[in-house]
Design a protein around this motif. Structure first.
Motif, PDB file in Angstrom:
ATOM      1  N   UNK A   1       0.805  -1.216   0.000  1.00  0.00           N
ATOM      2  CA  UNK A   1       0.000   0.000   0.000  1.00  0.00           C
ATOM      3  C   UNK A   1       0.841   1.270   0.000  1.00  0.00           C
ATOM      4  N   UNK A   2       2.131   1.139   0.285  1.00  0.00           N
ATOM      5  CA  UNK A   2       2.996   2.316   0.316  1.00  0.00           C
ATOM      6  C   UNK A   2       4.035   2.334  -0.796  1.00  0.00           C
ATOM      7  N   UNK A   3       4.289   1.177  -1.427  1.00  0.00           N
ATOM      8  CA  UNK A   3       5.294   1.093  -2.466  1.00  0.00           C
ATOM      9  C   UNK A   3       4.731   0.370  -3.689  1.00  0.00           C
ATOM     10  N   UNK A   4       5.297   0.671  -4.837  1.00  0.00           N
ATOM     11  CA  UNK A   4       4.984  -0.061  -6.052  1.00  0.00           C
ATOM     12  C   UNK A   4       5.999  -1.193  -6.176  1.00  0.00           C
ATOM     13  N   UNK A   5       5.517  -2.439  -6.074  1.00  0.00           N
ATOM     14  CA  UNK A   5       6.387  -3.604  -5.913  1.00  0.00           C
ATOM     15  C   UNK A   5       6.194  -4.581  -7.067  1.00  0.00           C
ATOM     16  N   UNK A   6       7.288  -5.225  -7.476  1.00  0.00           N
ATOM     17  CA  UNK A   6       7.262  -6.366  -8.376  1.00  0.00           C
ATOM     18  C   UNK A   6       8.077  -7.489  -7.770  1.00  0.00           C
ATOM     19  N   UNK A   7       7.781  -8.728  -8.158  1.00  0.00           N
ATOM     20  CA  UNK A   7       8.492  -9.896  -7.632  1.00  0.00           C
ATOM     21  C   UNK A   7       8.896 -10.797  -8.788  1.00  0.00           C
ATOM     22  N   UNK A   8      10.146 -11.282  -8.733  1.00  0.00           N
ATOM     23  CA  UNK A   8      10.627 -12.304  -9.658  1.00  0.00           C
ATOM     24  C   UNK A   8      11.067 -13.504  -8.831  1.00  0.00           C
TER      25      UNK A   8
ATOM     26  N   UNK B   1       8.826  -6.464 -16.172  1.00  0.00           N
ATOM     27  CA  UNK B   1       7.922  -5.992 -15.119  1.00  0.00           C
ATOM     28  C   UNK B   1       7.874  -4.471 -15.097  1.00  0.00           C
ATOM     29  N   UNK B   2       9.031  -3.853 -15.136  1.00  0.00           N
ATOM     30  CA  UNK B   2       9.067  -2.388 -15.075  1.00  0.00           C
ATOM     31  C   UNK B   2       8.403  -1.765 -16.295  1.00  0.00           C
ATOM     32  N   UNK B   3       8.533  -2.434 -17.430  1.00  0.00           N
ATOM     33  CA  UNK B   3       7.895  -1.924 -18.637  1.00  0.00           C
ATOM     34  C   UNK B   3       6.381  -2.086 -18.573  1.00  0.00           C
ATOM     35  N   UNK B   4       5.936  -3.218 -17.992  1.00  0.00           N
ATOM     36  CA  UNK B   4       4.504  -3.529 -17.995  1.00  0.00           C
ATOM     37  C   UNK B   4       3.730  -2.774 -16.917  1.00  0.00           C
ATOM     38  N   UNK B   5       4.287  -2.669 -15.720  1.00  0.00           N
ATOM     39  CA  UNK B   5       3.528  -2.099 -14.602  1.00  0.00           C
ATOM     40  C   UNK B   5       4.259  -0.954 -13.919  1.00  0.00           C
ATOM     41  N   UNK B   6       5.417  -0.578 -14.435  1.00  0.00           N
ATOM     42  CA  UNK B   6       6.216   0.452 -13.797  1.00  0.00           C
ATOM     43  C   UNK B   6       5.585   1.834 -13.897  1.00  0.00           C
ATOM     44  N   UNK B   7       6.251   2.836 -13.279  1.00  0.00           N
ATOM     45  CA  UNK B   7       7.513   2.675 -12.571  1.00  0.00           C
ATOM     46  C   UNK B   7       7.339   1.959 -11.229  1.00  0.00           C
ATOM     47  N   UNK B   8       8.345   1.162 -10.863  1.00  0.00           N
ATOM     48  CA  UNK B   8       8.334   0.427  -9.613  1.00  0.00           C
ATOM     49  C   UNK B   8       9.304   1.065  -8.618  1.00  0.00           C
ATOM     50  N   UNK B   9       8.973   0.939  -7.352  1.00  0.00           N
ATOM     51  CA  UNK B   9       9.898   1.354  -6.299  1.00  0.00           C
ATOM     52  C   UNK B   9      10.835   0.229  -5.902  1.00  0.00           C
TER      53      UNK B   9
END
Length: 231
Positions: free
Chosen positions: A56-63, A114-122
């Protein structure tokens, strides 16, 4: 040949965070944090708990990395810790070292996608496939790395050392609630971890507790603050 085991160990030092390279479009790329450790130590559960706390506070992706399956990614999807489009799986097809340290191209591609699809990520969390005490991440792949062990393996684990225990930016001693059941002495583990790691941080966690992930989350926030300041 006998190997001597001196009472003191070499001092360990964490590398400083370098300034983050921008993405091709000029935006700051995400901080990349790797999580490695033996099979069953709780890496996936730790990543899941971090996602729940920080989403809820950061834009996150996981690999995630698995040798022949996508089991860890499927675990995260089943527990809905992040939207599906924020979770990517790499099938290494070989020892986890291959994809996180030796040939990191598949993981780099997954992160960039991931960054291209849903970014920008933190923040991007990169979970290694389960391995022994030797798995470490290439610094070309992650900016910081945590190594997760658990007390069920016995309180001898920190004493055994290895690059994961000795040099990771954070050592996580997980499943402390099991210590009385397996006869593990947490004070011994803390002492031996300190001997192996010097001033590098160690946290003790039990994800069975409501706030069990808090020490790891605090460390991640601290690294992210330094990363943002460097930009």
């Amino acid at each position: 040949m006998h190997l001597d085991h001196p009472e003191t160990y070499p001092q360990r030092h964490a590398p400083a965070l370098s300034a983050p390279d921008p993405r091709p479009d000029g935006r700051r790329r995400a901080l990349r944090v790797g999580f490695g450790g033996p099979v069953g130590s709780g890496k996936t559960a730790t990543v899941a708990a971090l996602c729940r706390l920080l989403r809820d506070e950061l834009s996150i992706g996981v690999v995630t990395n698995d040798i022949y399956t996508r089991e860890d990614a499927e675990f995260l999807l089943r527990h809905a810790v992040l939207p599906p489009e924020r979770i990517s799986a790499v099938e290494t097809g070989a020892c986890p070292h291959t994809a996180i340290r030796d040939d990191i191209s598949a993981n780099l591609e997954a992160i960039e996608d991931l960054e291209e699809a849903v970014g920008p990520l933190d923040l991007v969390l990169v979970e290694s496939g389960g391995d022994n005490l030797t798995a470490t991440f290439s610094r070309g792949l992650v900016d910081a790395q945590a190594f997760v062990i658990d007390v069920a393996g016995g309180d001898k684990i920190p004493r055994k050392g290895g690059p994961g225990v000795s040099t990771a930016d954070l050592l996580v001693v997980n499943k402390t609630d099991l210590a009385p059941l397996v006869g593990a002495d947490l004070e011994v583990m803390a002492r031996d971890a300190k001997a192996q790691r010097g001033d590098l941080p160690v946290v003790f966690t039990s994800l069975a507790q409501a706030d069990g992930i808090a020490p790891v989350a605090t460390w991640v926030r601290t690294r992210l603050a330094a990363w943002t300041a460097a930009a």
